[in-house]
Design a protein around this motif. Sequence first.
Motif, short mmCIF file in Angstrom:
data_model
loop_
_atom_site.label_atom_id
_atom_site.label_comp_id
_atom_site.label_asym_id
_atom_site.label_seq_id
_atom_site.Cartn_x
_atom_site.Cartn_y
_atom_site.Cartn_z
N THR A 92 0.86 -1.18 0.00
CA THR A 92 0.00 0.00 0.00
C THR A 92 0.90 1.23 0.00
O THR A 92 1.71 1.41 0.92
CB THR A 92 -0.92 0.03 1.23
N TYR A 93 0.77 2.03 -1.04
CA TYR A 93 1.63 3.21 -1.22
C TYR A 93 0.79 4.47 -1.12
O TYR A 93 -0.27 4.57 -1.75
CB TYR A 93 2.32 3.14 -2.58
N LYS A 94 1.23 5.44 -0.31
CA LYS A 94 0.56 6.73 -0.19
C LYS A 94 1.49 7.85 -0.63
O LYS A 94 2.67 7.85 -0.26
CB LYS A 94 0.12 7.01 1.25
N ASN A 95 0.97 8.79 -1.41
CA ASN A 95 1.70 10.00 -1.77
C ASN A 95 0.85 11.17 -1.33
O ASN A 95 -0.18 11.48 -1.93
CB ASN A 95 1.97 10.05 -3.27
N PHE A 96 1.28 11.85 -0.25
CA PHE A 96 0.48 12.93 0.31
C PHE A 96 0.56 14.21 -0.53
O PHE A 96 -0.33 15.05 -0.44
CB PHE A 96 0.91 13.19 1.75
N LEU A 97 1.60 14.36 -1.33
CA LEU A 97 1.71 15.53 -2.19
C LEU A 97 0.67 15.49 -3.30
O LEU A 97 0.14 16.53 -3.71
CB LEU A 97 3.12 15.63 -2.78
N SER A 98 0.37 14.29 -3.81
CA SER A 98 -0.62 14.16 -4.89
C SER A 98 -1.95 13.60 -4.38
O SER A 98 -2.86 13.36 -5.18
CB SER A 98 -0.07 13.25 -5.99
N ASP A 99 -2.07 13.38 -3.07
CA ASP A 99 -3.29 12.84 -2.46
C ASP A 99 -3.70 11.54 -3.15
O ASP A 99 -4.87 11.33 -3.49
CB ASP A 99 -4.43 13.87 -2.52
N SER A 100 -2.74 10.65 -3.37
CA SER A 100 -3.04 9.41 -4.10
C SER A 100 -2.56 8.20 -3.31
O SER A 100 -1.60 8.27 -2.54
CB SER A 100 -2.37 9.42 -5.47
N LEU A 101 -3.24 7.08 -3.53
CA LEU A 101 -2.92 5.82 -2.88
C LEU A 101 -2.96 4.72 -3.93
O LEU A 101 -3.85 4.71 -4.78
CB LEU A 101 -3.91 5.54 -1.75
N VAL A 102 -1.98 3.81 -3.87
CA VAL A 102 -1.94 2.66 -4.78
C VAL A 102 -1.84 1.40 -3.92
O VAL A 102 -1.00 1.30 -3.04
CB VAL A 102 -0.74 2.72 -5.74
N ASP A 103 -2.73 0.46 -4.20
CA ASP A 103 -2.73 -0.83 -3.51
C ASP A 103 -2.33 -1.91 -4.51
O ASP A 103 -3.06 -2.15 -5.47
CB ASP A 103 -4.13 -1.11 -2.97
N TYR A 104 -1.17 -2.53 -4.29
CA TYR A 104 -0.75 -3.67 -5.12
C TYR A 104 -1.24 -4.91 -4.40
O TYR A 104 -0.74 -5.29 -3.35
CB TYR A 104 0.77 -3.68 -5.27
N ASP A 105 -2.27 -5.56 -4.95
CA ASP A 105 -2.98 -6.59 -4.19
C ASP A 105 -3.51 -7.68 -5.12
O ASP A 105 -3.60 -7.50 -6.34
CB ASP A 105 -4.14 -5.93 -3.44
N TYR A 106 -3.87 -8.78 -4.50
CA TYR A 106 -4.50 -9.90 -5.22
C TYR A 106 -5.88 -9.50 -5.71
O TYR A 106 -6.59 -8.74 -5.05
CB TYR A 106 -4.62 -11.10 -4.28
N MET A 107 -6.26 -10.01 -6.86
CA MET A 107 -7.60 -9.78 -7.39
C MET A 107 -8.18 -11.10 -7.86
O MET A 107 -7.56 -11.83 -8.64
CB MET A 107 -7.56 -8.79 -8.55
N MET A 108 -9.34 -11.44 -7.34
CA MET A 108 -9.99 -12.70 -7.69
C MET A 108 -10.19 -12.80 -9.20
O MET A 108 -10.63 -11.86 -9.86
CB MET A 108 -11.34 -12.78 -7.00
N GLY A 109 -9.81 -13.96 -9.75
CA GLY A 109 -9.97 -14.19 -11.18
C GLY A 109 -8.74 -13.82 -11.99
O GLY A 109 -8.70 -14.06 -13.20
N LYS A 110 -7.73 -13.23 -11.33
CA LYS A 110 -6.49 -12.86 -12.00
C LYS A 110 -5.35 -13.72 -11.45
O LYS A 110 -5.27 -13.97 -10.25
CB LYS A 110 -6.16 -11.38 -11.78
N SER A 111 -4.47 -14.13 -12.33
CA SER A 111 -3.35 -14.95 -11.88
C SER A 111 -2.26 -14.11 -11.23
O SER A 111 -1.44 -14.61 -10.47
CB SER A 111 -2.75 -15.73 -13.06
N ASN A 112 -2.25 -12.81 -11.53
CA ASN A 112 -1.24 -11.91 -10.97
C ASN A 112 -1.91 -10.80 -10.16
O ASN A 112 -3.09 -10.51 -10.32
CB ASN A 112 -0.39 -11.29 -12.09
#
Length: 258
Positions: A92-112
Motif C-alpha cells: 500500500t503506497y501513499k503519496n500525500f503531495l498528490s493525495d493518491s494511494l496505490v494498492d498492489y494486491d491480489y484480485m480474484m480471477g487474475k493470476s497476478n
Amino acid sequence: MKFLPMVFGIFAQFLFGQNCLEIKFLQLAGNEFQARTLNEFKSDYQQSHYRSLEFLNIDETFEEEKKVESIGNNIVIATTSHIFQETDDNITYKNFLSDSLVDYDYMMGKSNHVNIVQKIPEINWQIQLEKDSILGFTVQKAEGKFGGRDYTAWFASDISISDGPFKLNGLPGMILKAESEDGFVSFIAQEINIFKGECAIDNPLISHAQAAVYTLKQKREEEIRNVKKNKAYMHSKTGGSYFNYDMSGGIEKPDSIE
C-alpha cells in the motif's frame, strides 16, 4: 486534515534533514483463522509504503522481548518474535503531495496481482483523552470509522507524521496501534527505526509497472463478475449444492466501497 502529513513532513525535514521512518507491524486479520503477517511501514514524511514481508506460522507461540538501542544517529526500539515465512504479497503506497494511494494486491480471477488506485481516504477521527505507551512513545487514543469497520487507534504525536499502517492516516502523529471493534483486524508496532539518509519508498506503479491498473470500484465489480461466473460453472457441475463463496471478508468491507 490532509494538510497534516505535509506540514509535519516539512517541519521534520527542516529540523532533522532527510529523515526516514521505518516501523515493523504485526498485522492480524480474520475471524476464526487469524492470518498473521509481519509488515514494513516506511516513510520519508511525504510518501510512504506499507508492505507484507513475512507470514507468521499460525502454530507458533508469539512472544515479545523489548529492547532499546542507540546506533550512531539512529534510534531503534524493538520487540522480537518467533519464526516467520517470507512473502511479497501486498503493497500500500501513499503519496500525500498528490493525495493518491496505490494498492498492489491480489484480485480474484487474475493470476497476478493488480495495482488499485484511489485517493487517500479521509477518516473522521474522534481524539480521546486516554493515553498509554507503546515502544517507549506516549500514545493517545482516537476512534474512527474506516472501510466499514469501527477502529480504536493509538497515535504518537512525537513522531511527526499523520500516517499509519495500511490505509489508516489523518491523526496528528503516527498510528502505532489500531484495532477494529469487531476484532477482525489489528495492527501493532513491533519495531521503530528513525534514521537520516536515503529512504527508498516502494511505489508499485513503478516497481510493478507491468501490473494491470484498476480503481477500487472497478476491482470490486470485476470480482463480483468472476464470482458469478464461478457460481454458474459450479452449478452446472454440481447442481450448486455446495459452492457458496463468501465475499464479506477483507480489511475493507464490500459495502464500504463506493
